[in-house]
Design a protein around this motif. Structure first.
Motif: not given
Length: 130
Positions: A59-84
């Motif tokens: 993963t990569f996180y911009a400094d401006s959002v570190k600690g406030r967002v989490t990115v994840s991936l469901d490879k079976n669905k080819n779907t990424a999630y951004l939890q804020m």
């Protein structure tokens, strides 16, 4: 490659929201890819937020959002999630995702490649209310 974002909406200050990015159209079921998240607020430049790569879930996180967002991936669905988390009015923006095949995106510089070469969705509006 085609991507569709969803999950935007109005959130009270301090609230949380999860955005989804469904990607399709890769050249093979086993293709590696990366999905990145960006946002653009009215009158402001587009801002990189985060990315995740399918090859090893790096993963990569911009400094401006570190600690406030989490990115994840469901490879079976080819779907990424951004939890804020802890959303504020300043997070109000149109949130976009973009996908690129055959790349691993783990730096701010590589996010620039996503801007240039990625396939973009239509965006989803997130509004943080005070």
């Amino acid at each position: 490659v085609h991507v569709v974002e969803s999950g935007g909406g109005l959130v009270q200050a301090g609230g949380s929201l999860r955005l989804s990015c469904a990607a399709s159209g890769f050249s093979s079921p086993h293709a590696s890819y990366a999905i990145g998240w960006f946002r653009q607020a009215p009158g402001k430049e587009r801002e990189a937020i985060a990315s995740i790569s399918s090859s090893d879930s790096s993963t990569f996180y911009a400094d401006s959002v570190k600690g406030r967002v989490t990115v994840s991936l469901d490879k079976n669905k080819n779907t990424a999630y951004l939890q804020m988390f802890s959303l504020e009015p300043e997070d109000t923006a149109v949130y976009y995702c973009t996908a690129i095949q055959g790349r691993k995106i783990t730096t701010a510089r590589a996010m620039g490649d996503l801007i240039k070469f990625g396939f973009w969705g239509q965006g989803t509006q997130v509004t943080g209310s005070s």
